[in-house]
Design a protein around this motif. Structure first.
Motif, PDB file in Angstrom:
ATOM      1  N   THR A 101      -3.701   7.834  -2.971  1.00  0.00           N
ATOM      2  CA  THR A 101      -4.465   6.659  -3.402  1.00  0.00           C
ATOM      3  C   THR A 101      -5.704   6.409  -2.526  1.00  0.00           C
ATOM      4  OG1 THR A 101      -2.935   5.302  -2.095  1.00  0.00           O
ATOM      5  CG2 THR A 101      -2.519   5.440  -4.456  1.00  0.00           C
ATOM      6  N   GLN A 123      -4.335  -4.100  -9.405  1.00  0.00           N
ATOM      7  CA  GLN A 123      -3.214  -3.284  -8.914  1.00  0.00           C
ATOM      8  C   GLN A 123      -2.207  -2.970 -10.015  1.00  0.00           C
ATOM      9  OE1 GLN A 123      -1.717  -5.366  -5.468  1.00  0.00           O
ATOM     10  NE2 GLN A 123      -3.666  -5.126  -4.420  1.00  0.00           N
ATOM     11  N   ALA A 146       2.614   1.605  -3.443  1.00  0.00           N
ATOM     12  CA  ALA A 146       1.728   2.070  -4.513  1.00  0.00           C
ATOM     13  C   ALA A 146       1.520   3.581  -4.406  1.00  0.00           C
ATOM     14  CB  ALA A 146       0.384   1.350  -4.415  1.00  0.00           C
ATOM     15  N   SER A 157       0.826  -1.200   0.000  1.00  0.00           N
ATOM     16  CA  SER A 157       0.000   0.000   0.000  1.00  0.00           C
ATOM     17  C   SER A 157       0.870   1.265   0.000  1.00  0.00           C
ATOM     18  CB  SER A 157      -0.915  -0.017   1.230  1.00  0.00           C
ATOM     19  OG  SER A 157      -1.502   1.244   1.423  1.00  0.00           O
ATOM     20  N   TYR A 206     -10.017   2.085  -9.685  1.00  0.00           N
ATOM     21  CA  TYR A 206      -9.425   2.629  -8.461  1.00  0.00           C
ATOM     22  C   TYR A 206      -8.496   3.833  -8.705  1.00  0.00           C
ATOM     23  CZ  TYR A 206     -11.162  -1.412  -5.893  1.00  0.00           C
ATOM     24  OH  TYR A 206     -11.967  -2.344  -5.309  1.00  0.00           O
ATOM     25  N   MET A 209     -10.149  -6.084  -4.562  1.00  0.00           N
ATOM     26  CA  MET A 209      -8.821  -5.712  -5.055  1.00  0.00           C
ATOM     27  C   MET A 209      -8.060  -6.993  -5.435  1.00  0.00           C
ATOM     28  SD  MET A 209      -7.093  -3.072  -5.614  1.00  0.00           S
ATOM     29  CE  MET A 209      -7.182  -1.561  -4.704  1.00  0.00           C
TER      30      MET A 209
END
Ligand SMILES: Nc1nc2c(ncn2[C@@H]2O[C@H](COP(=O)(O)OP(=O)(O)OP(=O)(O)O)[C@@H](O)[C@H]2O)c(=O)[nH]1
Ligand SMILES: [Mg+2]
Length: 250
Positions: A158, A221, A142, A139, A182, A216
């Motif tokens: 994000t 991703q 990203a 996380s 997303y 997810m």
């Protein structure tokens, strides 16, 4: 001041009721909720309809048909909220990862800011305690990846817990937002910062989803990571509004 919380849902049957009650229980005057459901197979849409009937004028449901997607749901939900007269639009997840009790802390800063972000990546904020090291790193990575490529000052680009002033969403022009999934969070943060709007981050603790299953996946991703480059290219011409005004005037 009319505030509308836009709640996108896909298979949140167990969360939608408690979330609506928690938001209404905050006692915020003129707070309305717009559930944007993408034909959830688990019946979230029907539960939301019942909630709307129980709370007329406070809860509304927008049933989307056609291809689903978080970005699509938010763009249409924001449009509907503005058309219905919202002065402030709050966006948040419906699975209790975003704590409804934090909404007043975001709204408290709306009078002096164009966008208020609930941030996991400033002092006092954080991700779910239940998460293992791997998920925390993924996380954080990203988020770091997106903000570095785009050169953003916002620390949490994000996340999806935000309060927008009506004027900000109107000025940003939602019709140019292209994200279907997303990456919507990154795209809208980028447009807003590039345009020079006043942005504030307040710390939030992101919790584990309370009920239901994650949507997810690794494929989602990877796609989001690649789309950061597309966002970077698409808005290369966008300049701060103030600079544009100064140029025009002189
Ligand atoms: N309308 C709509 N809502 C969606 C869609 N995908 C996700 N959502 C909702 O968007 C919010 C965030 O999605 P999540 O699946 O919780 O994403 P996440 O928090 O990154 O991952 P998990 O909590 O681990 O599932 C939730 O309220 C979802 O129900 C979609 O395609 N359409
Ligand atoms: Mg979630």
């Amino acid at each position: 001041m009319q505030t509308t919380v836009v709640l996108p849902t896909y298979n949140e049957a167990e969360n939608i009721g408690p979330m609506v009650e928690a938001l209404l229980g905050l006692g915020i005057p003129d707070l309305g909720i717009l559930v944007v459901d993408d034909a959830s197979p688990d019946g979230t849409g029907e539960i939301a309809d019942r909630l709307a009937a129980e709370h007329p004028g406070r809860v509304a449901v927008f049933h989307r048909t056609g291809p689903r997607g978080l970005g699509r749901a938010y763009v249409e939900g924001f449009r509907r909220a503005l058309a219905d007269g919202a002065d402030v639009v709050v966006q948040m997840d419906c699975d209790f990862s975003h704590n409804p009790a934090d909404v007043p802390r975001l709204l408290a800063h709306i009078p002096d800011h164009d966008l208020v972000i609930g941030s996991r990546y400033i002092p006092g904020g954080g991700t779910a305690e239940e998460w293992g090291v791997e998920r925390k790193l993924l996380s954080a990575w990203a988020n770091f990846y997106a903000r570095t490529i785009l050169g953003l000052r916002i620390r949490d680009v994000t996340g999806g817990f935000r309060a927008w002033r009506r004027e900000t969403l109107e000025g940003m022009d939602l019709s140019r937002v292209r994200s279907q999934g997303y990456i919507f969070q990154v795209e809208t943060a980028y447009i807003c910062e590039r345009m020079g709007y006043r942005i504030l981050e307040v710390p939030i603790r992101f919790g584990e989803r309370r009920k239901g299953r994650s949507k997810m996946s690794l494929r989602v991703q990877i796609e989001a990571a690649l789309r950061v480059w597309e966002v970077c290219w698409r808005y290369r011409q966008v300049k701060p509004q103030r600079a544009q005004r100064a140029q025009r005037n002189g």
